[in-house]
Design a protein around this motif. Sequence first.
Motif, PDB file in Angstrom:
ATOM      1  N   SER A  97      11.942  65.265  20.364  1.00  0.00           N
ATOM      2  CA  SER A  97      11.102  64.087  20.187  1.00  0.00           C
ATOM      3  C   SER A  97      10.983  63.742  18.703  1.00  0.00           C
ATOM      4  CB  SER A  97       9.717  64.319  20.782  1.00  0.00           C
ATOM      5  OG  SER A  97       8.866  63.215  20.542  1.00  0.00           O
ATOM      6  N   ALA A  98      11.053  62.451  18.387  1.00  0.00           N
ATOM      7  CA  ALA A  98      10.894  61.992  17.005  1.00  0.00           C
ATOM      8  C   ALA A  98      10.506  60.527  17.019  1.00  0.00           C
ATOM      9  CB  ALA A  98      12.178  62.196  16.212  1.00  0.00           C
ATOM     10  N   THR A  99       9.962  60.061  15.895  1.00  0.00           N
ATOM     11  CA  THR A  99       9.532  58.672  15.764  1.00  0.00           C
ATOM     12  C   THR A  99      10.432  57.961  14.763  1.00  0.00           C
ATOM     13  OG1 THR A  99       7.262  59.401  16.169  1.00  0.00           O
ATOM     14  CG2 THR A  99       7.555  57.184  15.317  1.00  0.00           C
ATOM     15  N   TRP A 100      10.869  56.766  15.138  1.00  0.00           N
ATOM     16  CA  TRP A 100      11.811  56.020  14.303  1.00  0.00           C
ATOM     17  C   TRP A 100      11.362  54.574  14.127  1.00  0.00           C
ATOM     18  CZ3 TRP A 100      16.901  57.053  12.368  1.00  0.00           C
ATOM     19  CH2 TRP A 100      17.299  58.399  12.511  1.00  0.00           C
ATOM     20  N   GLU A 101      11.700  53.993  12.989  1.00  0.00           N
ATOM     21  CA  GLU A 101      11.635  52.550  12.835  1.00  0.00           C
ATOM     22  C   GLU A 101      12.926  51.986  13.401  1.00  0.00           C
ATOM     23  OE1 GLU A 101      11.434  49.028   9.444  1.00  0.00           O
ATOM     24  OE2 GLU A 101      10.897  51.089   8.884  1.00  0.00           O
ATOM     25  N   ALA A 128      20.007  60.117  29.153  1.00  0.00           N
ATOM     26  CA  ALA A 128      19.984  61.215  28.187  1.00  0.00           C
ATOM     27  C   ALA A 128      18.954  60.998  27.094  1.00  0.00           C
ATOM     28  CB  ALA A 128      21.364  61.393  27.561  1.00  0.00           C
ATOM     29  N   LEU A 129      18.502  59.737  26.930  1.00  0.00           N
ATOM     30  CA  LEU A 129      17.583  59.418  25.833  1.00  0.00           C
ATOM     31  C   LEU A 129      16.718  58.237  26.249  1.00  0.00           C
ATOM     32  CD1 LEU A 129      16.960  60.020  22.750  1.00  0.00           C
ATOM     33  CD2 LEU A 129      18.535  58.150  22.237  1.00  0.00           C
ATOM     34  N   SER A 130      15.449  58.258  25.807  1.00  0.00           N
ATOM     35  CA  SER A 130      14.535  57.151  26.078  1.00  0.00           C
ATOM     36  C   SER A 130      13.822  56.772  24.787  1.00  0.00           C
ATOM     37  CB  SER A 130      13.512  57.535  27.150  1.00  0.00           C
ATOM     38  OG  SER A 130      14.154  57.838  28.379  1.00  0.00           O
ATOM     39  N   ALA A 131      13.494  55.480  24.687  1.00  0.00           N
ATOM     40  CA  ALA A 131      12.761  54.975  23.522  1.00  0.00           C
ATOM     41  C   ALA A 131      11.560  54.175  24.007  1.00  0.00           C
ATOM     42  CB  ALA A 131      13.661  54.104  22.660  1.00  0.00           C
ATOM     43  N   GLU A 132      10.368  54.625  23.629  1.00  0.00           N
ATOM     44  CA  GLU A 132       9.142  53.906  23.957  1.00  0.00           C
ATOM     45  C   GLU A 132       8.665  53.156  22.715  1.00  0.00           C
ATOM     46  OE1 GLU A 132       4.515  54.692  25.407  1.00  0.00           O
ATOM     47  OE2 GLU A 132       5.889  56.372  25.066  1.00  0.00           O
ATOM     48  N   VAL A 133       8.470  51.842  22.844  1.00  0.00           N
ATOM     49  CA  VAL A 133       8.022  51.024  21.730  1.00  0.00           C
ATOM     50  C   VAL A 133       6.511  51.198  21.596  1.00  0.00           C
ATOM     51  CG1 VAL A 133       7.874  48.692  20.775  1.00  0.00           C
ATOM     52  CG2 VAL A 133       9.887  49.380  22.104  1.00  0.00           C
ATOM     53  N   ILE A 134       6.046  51.768  20.472  1.00  0.00           N
ATOM     54  CA  ILE A 134       4.631  52.123  20.344  1.00  0.00           C
ATOM     55  C   ILE A 134       3.880  51.326  19.284  1.00  0.00           C
ATOM     56  CG2 ILE A 134       4.979  54.448  21.246  1.00  0.00           C
ATOM     57  CD1 ILE A 134       4.911  55.489  18.374  1.00  0.00           C
ATOM     58  N   ASP A 135       4.597  50.656  18.357  1.00  0.00           N
ATOM     59  CA  ASP A 135       3.879  49.947  17.304  1.00  0.00           C
ATOM     60  C   ASP A 135       4.830  48.994  16.601  1.00  0.00           C
ATOM     61  OD1 ASP A 135       1.841  49.182  15.624  1.00  0.00           O
ATOM     62  OD2 ASP A 135       1.540  51.158  14.709  1.00  0.00           O
ATOM     63  N   TRP A 136       4.233  48.084  15.818  1.00  0.00           N
ATOM     64  CA  TRP A 136       5.017  47.260  14.910  1.00  0.00           C
ATOM     65  C   TRP A 136       5.325  48.059  13.653  1.00  0.00           C
ATOM     66  CZ3 TRP A 136       6.669  42.780  16.873  1.00  0.00           C
ATOM     67  CH2 TRP A 136       5.930  42.177  17.883  1.00  0.00           C
ATOM     68  N   ALA A 137       6.470  47.789  13.056  1.00  0.00           N
ATOM     69  CA  ALA A 137       6.779  48.406  11.768  1.00  0.00           C
ATOM     70  C   ALA A 137       5.962  47.712  10.684  1.00  0.00           C
ATOM     71  CB  ALA A 137       8.271  48.308  11.467  1.00  0.00           C
ATOM     72  N   GLY A 138       6.014  48.256   9.480  1.00  0.00           N
ATOM     73  CA  GLY A 138       5.189  47.746   8.401  1.00  0.00           C
ATOM     74  C   GLY A 138       5.624  46.389   7.895  1.00  0.00           C
ATOM     75  N   SER A 141       9.289  44.359   7.399  1.00  0.00           N
ATOM     76  CA  SER A 141      10.306  44.925   8.291  1.00  0.00           C
ATOM     77  C   SER A 141      11.047  43.870   9.096  1.00  0.00           C
ATOM     78  CB  SER A 141       9.645  45.898   9.263  1.00  0.00           C
ATOM     79  OG  SER A 141       8.797  45.206  10.162  1.00  0.00           O
ATOM     80  N   LYS A 142      10.568  42.599   9.021  1.00  0.00           N
ATOM     81  CA  LYS A 142      11.234  41.480   9.710  1.00  0.00           C
ATOM     82  C   LYS A 142      11.368  41.739  11.206  1.00  0.00           C
ATOM     83  CE  LYS A 142      13.818  40.031   5.616  1.00  0.00           C
ATOM     84  NZ  LYS A 142      13.018  38.839   5.357  1.00  0.00           N
ATOM     85  N   GLY A 143      10.240  42.049  11.852  1.00  0.00           N
ATOM     86  CA  GLY A 143      10.230  42.201  13.299  1.00  0.00           C
ATOM     87  C   GLY A 143      10.555  43.586  13.796  1.00  0.00           C
ATOM     88  N   GLY A 144      10.609  44.554  12.917  1.00  0.00           N
ATOM     89  CA  GLY A 144      10.913  45.910  13.339  1.00  0.00           C
ATOM     90  C   GLY A 144       9.802  46.521  14.174  1.00  0.00           C
ATOM     91  N   ARG A 145      10.141  47.562  14.880  1.00  0.00           N
ATOM     92  CA  ARG A 145       9.202  48.272  15.735  1.00  0.00           C
ATOM     93  C   ARG A 145       9.193  49.754  15.348  1.00  0.00           C
ATOM     94  NH1 ARG A 145       9.791  43.296  17.266  1.00  0.00           N
ATOM     95  NH2 ARG A 145       9.610  42.666  19.451  1.00  0.00           N
ATOM     96  N   ILE A 146       8.171  50.446  15.819  1.00  0.00           N
ATOM     97  CA  ILE A 146       8.151  51.898  15.784  1.00  0.00           C
ATOM     98  C   ILE A 146       8.354  52.389  17.211  1.00  0.00           C
ATOM     99  CG2 ILE A 146       6.823  53.977  15.248  1.00  0.00           C
ATOM    100  CD1 ILE A 146       7.594  52.376  12.788  1.00  0.00           C
ATOM    101  N   ALA A 147       9.309  53.280  17.401  1.00  0.00           N
ATOM    102  CA  ALA A 147       9.625  53.786  18.742  1.00  0.00           C
ATOM    103  C   ALA A 147       9.602  55.302  18.754  1.00  0.00           C
ATOM    104  CB  ALA A 147      10.990  53.271  19.199  1.00  0.00           C
ATOM    105  N   ARG A 148       9.117  55.835  19.872  1.00  0.00           N
ATOM    106  CA  ARG A 148       9.143  57.285  20.086  1.00  0.00           C
ATOM    107  C   ARG A 148      10.379  57.619  20.918  1.00  0.00           C
ATOM    108  NH1 ARG A 148       4.845  57.701  22.890  1.00  0.00           N
ATOM    109  NH2 ARG A 148       3.376  58.158  21.188  1.00  0.00           N
TER     110      ARG A 148
END
Length: 361
Positions: A97-101, A128-138, A141-148
């Motif tokens: 598990s990790a958090t990514w922009e 094999a992999l899942s990404a949950e969108v949990i927040d907006w990026a800073g 970031s031009k519309g980026g998200r934070i995903a787990r």
Amino acid sequence: MRTSDFDYDLPPELIAQEPAAERDGCRLLVMDRHSGDLHDAVFRDIEDELREGDLLVVNETRVLPARLLGAKRGTGGSAEVFLLREVFDREPRTATSATWEVLVRPGKRLKPGSGAVVDFADARGQVALSAEVIDWAGEGSKGGRIARLTTTAASLDEALHRVGHTPLPPYIRNYAGDEELYQTVYAKRESSAAAPTAGLHFTTQLIERLKAKGVRWETVELEVGLDTFRIVEEDDPARHQIHTERYTVPERTVRAIAEARERGGRVIAVGTTSMRSLESCWDAETGRPQARDRAATSLFILPGYRFNVVDALVTNFHVPRSTLMMLVSAFSSRDHVMAAYRHAIEQRYRLLSFGDAMFIR
């Protein structure tokens, strides 16, 4: 100084859509940074341009399989997640598990707070992999998200290599060749969303010949972000907020710079990412470079910048109105660079990431 000063007409047919048949067989435009004098060569001829005592510094980062194509959980709709950079201050990282922009598509259906999850299946059709969108990026970031990111595999690294694809720049379309050709032959740790493309032209044989000639070879690491492809939208480039990237300059590279200076050799950056790393590690108080370990840099090199470390630059041809056009213009001059680009276009050079190279000396 205006952003439009760094614009030029880029013929679409000159945007290279695949690499050269031989890495070091592409064309090389050699330019004197002071006079603007030009001459045409082949990349392997760079051996004739370098001399004993010179130091080549390359970015040894490797491109992540950062492009993930999957389906939204619950609806099955197609979705894409593009990994930009790992975020370490949100949640504890584990092997699975990790958090990514990230960047996502379609953005309207993958908003934070909606419970949006995208699943990615491997070649056998197993998730094999899942990404949950949990927040907006800073901001910026031009519309980026934070995903787990989570996986049922033994590790995230294993999962990424089962489902991920090497990301290519948006102007390279329908490339179906070997993705390894978008990696340098000396790439090591996977940490970038894009390749340091000036290094793509080196072969192991060319590197060995250069070393045998007495040219030293050392490394840095800058984690290249997707923002490297974005053009400057502000009319005044000084108002542009450049992205922040992590970079490492080992102590051995700092020592090599000092030794090259003592021998009268040149410090030659291979690529703009190596250039930014070397110039970012300069310590104004001590008047010399300092070793760095994943330090943050948002160095924006514009004309008028004083270069403290780098004497020459190996680089590709860049997108109009980009921060990279501004960097190379700062290293020489805007007029010299624009004249060089006009020459390259007239001579039908292949441009951008898979294209030909320049040596600015």
